[in-house]
Every structure is written in C-alpha cells, then in structure tokens.
Design a protein around this motif. Structure first.
Motif, mmCIF file in Angstrom:
data_model
loop_
_atom_site.group_PDB
_atom_site.id
_atom_site.type_symbol
_atom_site.label_atom_id
_atom_site.label_comp_id
_atom_site.label_asym_id
_atom_site.label_seq_id
_atom_site.Cartn_x
_atom_site.Cartn_y
_atom_site.Cartn_z
ATOM 1 N N PRO A 1 0.759 -1.242 -0.115
ATOM 2 C CA PRO A 1 0.069 -0.107 0.203
ATOM 3 C C PRO A 1 0.928 1.364 -0.005
ATOM 4 N N LEU A 2 0.443 2.325 -0.657
ATOM 5 C CA LEU A 2 1.272 3.573 -0.952
ATOM 6 C C LEU A 2 1.375 4.098 0.384
ATOM 7 N N GLN A 3 0.528 3.983 1.515
ATOM 8 C CA GLN A 3 0.552 4.482 2.747
ATOM 9 C C GLN A 3 1.670 4.157 3.363
ATOM 10 N N LEU A 4 2.031 2.600 3.306
ATOM 11 C CA LEU A 4 2.984 1.941 3.870
ATOM 12 C C LEU A 4 4.542 2.271 3.336
ATOM 13 N N ALA A 5 4.624 2.455 2.097
ATOM 14 C CA ALA A 5 5.832 2.796 1.299
ATOM 15 C C ALA A 5 6.006 4.208 1.710
ATOM 16 N N ASP A 6 5.305 5.386 1.688
ATOM 17 C CA ASP A 6 5.440 6.330 1.972
ATOM 18 C C ASP A 6 6.173 6.459 3.737
ATOM 19 N N ALA A 7 5.381 5.593 4.632
ATOM 20 C CA ALA A 7 5.810 5.858 5.745
ATOM 21 C C ALA A 7 7.344 5.224 5.994
ATOM 22 N N MET A 8 7.655 4.314 5.006
ATOM 23 C CA MET A 8 8.839 3.639 5.252
ATOM 24 C C MET A 8 9.969 4.398 4.613
ATOM 25 N N VAL A 9 9.814 5.111 3.683
ATOM 26 C CA VAL A 9 10.542 5.870 2.983
ATOM 27 C C VAL A 9 10.807 7.226 3.957
ATOM 28 N N GLU A 10 9.726 7.799 4.503
ATOM 29 C CA GLU A 10 9.868 8.953 5.452
ATOM 30 C C GLU A 10 10.842 8.674 6.589
ATOM 31 N N LEU A 11 11.138 7.465 6.968
ATOM 32 C CA LEU A 11 11.979 7.197 7.815
ATOM 33 C C LEU A 11 13.508 7.494 7.674
ATOM 34 N N PHE A 12 13.678 7.678 6.427
ATOM 35 C CA PHE A 12 15.237 7.813 6.068
ATOM 36 C C PHE A 12 15.310 9.118 5.018
ATOM 37 N N ALA A 13 14.262 9.968 5.183
ATOM 38 C CA ALA A 13 14.206 11.107 4.475
ATOM 39 C C ALA A 13 15.342 12.370 4.864
ATOM 40 N N SER A 14 15.595 12.273 5.989
ATOM 41 C CA SER A 14 16.506 13.189 6.575
ATOM 42 C C SER A 14 18.049 12.532 6.465
ATOM 43 N N GLN A 15 18.262 11.539 5.937
ATOM 44 C CA GLN A 15 19.396 10.855 6.108
ATOM 45 C C GLN A 15 20.355 11.098 4.653
ATOM 46 N N ASN A 16 21.583 10.880 4.656
ATOM 47 C CA ASN A 16 22.203 11.088 3.397
ATOM 48 C C ASN A 16 22.356 10.172 2.574
ATOM 49 N N ILE A 17 21.422 9.925 1.743
ATOM 50 C CA ILE A 17 21.366 8.667 0.878
ATOM 51 C C ILE A 17 21.646 8.963 -0.326
ATOM 52 N N SER A 18 22.667 8.244 -1.147
ATOM 53 C CA SER A 18 22.993 8.520 -2.436
ATOM 54 C C SER A 18 22.823 7.533 -3.157
ATOM 55 N N THR A 19 22.802 6.294 -2.783
ATOM 56 C CA THR A 19 22.376 5.254 -4.128
ATOM 57 C C THR A 19 21.312 4.360 -3.345
ATOM 58 N N VAL A 20 20.397 4.050 -4.235
ATOM 59 C CA VAL A 20 18.894 3.408 -3.662
ATOM 60 C C VAL A 20 19.041 1.920 -4.576
ATOM 61 N N LEU A 21 18.642 0.904 -3.982
ATOM 62 C CA LEU A 21 18.228 -0.138 -4.779
ATOM 63 C C LEU A 21 16.665 -0.599 -4.476
ATOM 64 N N GLU A 22 15.879 -0.884 -5.356
ATOM 65 C CA GLU A 22 14.526 -1.391 -5.375
ATOM 66 C C GLU A 22 14.514 -2.900 -5.817
ATOM 67 N N PRO A 23 14.734 -3.850 -5.241
ATOM 68 C CA PRO A 23 15.090 -5.236 -5.870
ATOM 69 C C PRO A 23 13.910 -5.959 -6.420
ATOM 70 N N SER A 24 12.832 -5.451 -6.236
ATOM 71 C CA SER A 24 11.485 -6.029 -6.666
ATOM 72 C C SER A 24 10.542 -5.276 -7.082
ATOM 73 N N CYS A 25 10.530 -3.946 -7.908
ATOM 74 C CA CYS A 25 9.554 -2.824 -7.798
ATOM 75 C C CYS A 25 8.450 -2.807 -8.313
#
Length: 314
Positions: A19-43
């Motif tokens: 569900p988009l609500q869960l995906a939004d919540a999970m991504v927001e946990l890392f929103a303030s962090q310095n993330i350069s490279t991201v992998l979604e292995p089963s998009c």
C-alpha cells in the motif's frame, strides 16, 4: 494438496503490492539521511519510487536502480520516470541481477517488498540460484524456504559500509524453523535490527501478517528492538533515532523473546532458575501433530491454512 497449475498467477509470482501509505511511511524514515544510492530489488508497480517522489527525494539521489522481472510492469515504471536520468529500471530476475553486480555495486538504502514465493513455485534455475545464495553464506537450503529469505541475504550483501535495508516481510521471520539460519545471519551481519509489527493486517486481502524489517550496518553493534503498532498510523510518532535496543544473541533462537523488555526477561530467567518449577520437557515432547485441510473447521482462510502448514513443518 494445491497444485502449481491451480494456483493464481499472483501467488506464483508472490506479487502482493505494498500500500502506498506504508511505502510513504517507510521512505519517510530515511528522508533526513544522506542517501546517495538506492536499490529496489522487486519494484512491481513502482510504489516505493512513488513514495520517494511524494517526499521530493528522487532529485536528491545520485542513482536509483529498480529491478522487476515482469516486462509489462518494468515498462510502466520506466515510462513513468523517464525524465529522471538517475533512475535505471532493469527488467530481469533479481537473482540474476545480484550475481551480475555483486562486488561491483553497493547501495546506501535498499527497500521494498520482496516476493513471497514458495520453493515449489520457483523455476529450477531460481531454485539453484536461491540455494547458491544461501549456502555460500553458511545457511542451509531446503524446500521450505521462501524466496523472500534469499532476497534479504542477497540484499544485505549489496549494502554499503553503513547501508540500510527496509523490507516488508512475513512475520514468520520471528519464529519459524526454516528462518533460523536467516536470524543468525542477520545477527552476524547487521549492527542494528528494528522490527515493526502491526495488530491490524496490512494486507487484509491475503490474511498475511507482516513486519517491517529495518537493518543497518555499522561499526558499533546496538542489537535488536521490536516496535509494536496498532496500524500504519503509528509511523507518525516513530523516531528511528531513539534507542530501546536489546542485546542480540548470535544464535538461531526465535526472536519472539525480544517482545519483552530487559526487566521482564530478568524475571523470566529468575523463574526458570527457580527449583520450585519444572520444565514441561521433563514430562513430555512438543511436536506438530496431524494437520488438516478442512479450513472451514477452523474458520480460517485457505491462505492462512497453507501458511500454517508450511511454517510448522520441521
């Protein structure tokens, strides 16, 4: 017995979209962090990319790689995000992708919802690759292991030095026998483990209990913590920077014991050592007995019955 030919295409692919609500919540946990490279292995349909876009994080990422085995789904995601040069959508089996990039690519954040595919529904080539991934990291491979287990093992290997992984996975990880090697592997390879549980079903259509698994690499080992939520609204108050970790034992034991705090665990250990009490094992042996396919007798769904029988076989 449910034959492969009688199972739905969705079940064969393990494609239960987040569900988009869960995906939004999970991504927001890392929103303030310095993330350069991201992998979604089963998009799949690209819901985690949508979540990154919703939070205006796509332009802050140097490189995002999305892997999807289904060509139609991959094409949809590729078309939807064609304007972002830093996004690469790979149409291939993730196990093939893993073998291709291992030792060449690393990621600061790996997130997604790996497919829940039973061993008997995998192609022979996928079974061989899954077995190789598990055994090459000291784990046993057998016909009870679901594809999501190998996905986690492979993704941990692709993390950068301080990388983070966030997956939606079955709550079975807490206690089933076939995941005991995985629990030990994660304890040995991650500095922090956070498990977020829900009282309400996140995927009500399939009656599948899930947890959000968050693993972090690092030099200092913090241990494990379990955060219990009623539903997805609990993410609004969640702060990952807070502590609450317990020391994680590097053994194959069930993780259900970490639901109790240190004080409660101390009391349990005290009771175990009390000679006035005897252990049940002194009087009997606990084992799984006869199981039945008469789902109506238990008033549960066919999906739940199948999961129970699979998870309880030892």
């Amino acid at each position: 017995m449910r034959l492969k030919k009688d199972s739905s295409e969705q079940k064969l692919r393990g494609a239960y979209y987040t569900p988009l609500q869960l995906a939004d919540a999970m991504v927001e946990l890392f929103a303030s962090q310095n993330i350069s490279t991201v992998l979604e292995p089963s998009c799949g349909d690209g819901v985690f990319l949508d979540a990154l876009q919703n939070l205006n994080l796509l332009n802050k990422v140097d490189k995002l790689t999305a892997v999807e085995i289904e060509p139609d789904e991959a094409d949809k995601v590729r078309d939807r995000y064609s304007e972002f040069e830093q996004i690469e959508v790979c149409t291939e089996d993730f196990f093939d992708f893993y073998n291709r990039v291992l030792g060449k690519e690393q990621y600061d954040l790996i997130l997604g919802n790996p497919p829940y595919i039973r061993y008997q529904y995998l192609k022979e080539s996928q079974r061989e690759m899954q077995s190789q991934i598990l055994t090459s990291h000291g784990m046993k491979a057998n016909k009870l292991i679901n594809a999501w287990v190998a996905f986690i093992v492979a993704c941990v290997q692709l993390l950068s030095e301080k990388g983070k992984i966030a997956f939606v996975i079955p709550a079975e990880i807490l206690q089933v026998a076939y995941a005991e090697d995985l629990r030990l592997y994660l304890a040995n390879n991650l500095a922090k483990i956070t498990l977020i549980t829900f009282e309400q079903l996140v995927f009500p259509d399939i009656e599948q209990e899930v947890v959000v698994f968050i693993g972090e690499k690092g030099e200092e080992e913090k241990g494990i913590r379990i955060i219990e939520m009623n539903n997805l609204s609990g993410f609004a108050q969640l702060d990952l920077s807070q502590n609450g970790f317990q020391k994680l034992q590097h053994v194959k034991e069930k993780w259900t014991k970490y639901f109790v705090n240190a004080e409660e665990m101390s009391l349990i250990q005290e009771l175990r050592a009390d000679k006035r009490f005897a252990q049940f094992s002194e009087y009997g042996i606990i084992n799984v007995g006869i199981t039945t396919g008469n789902n109506g007798y238990f008033s549960i769904t066919e999906e739940t019955s199948e999961q129970y029988q699979l998870s309880e076989v030892t």
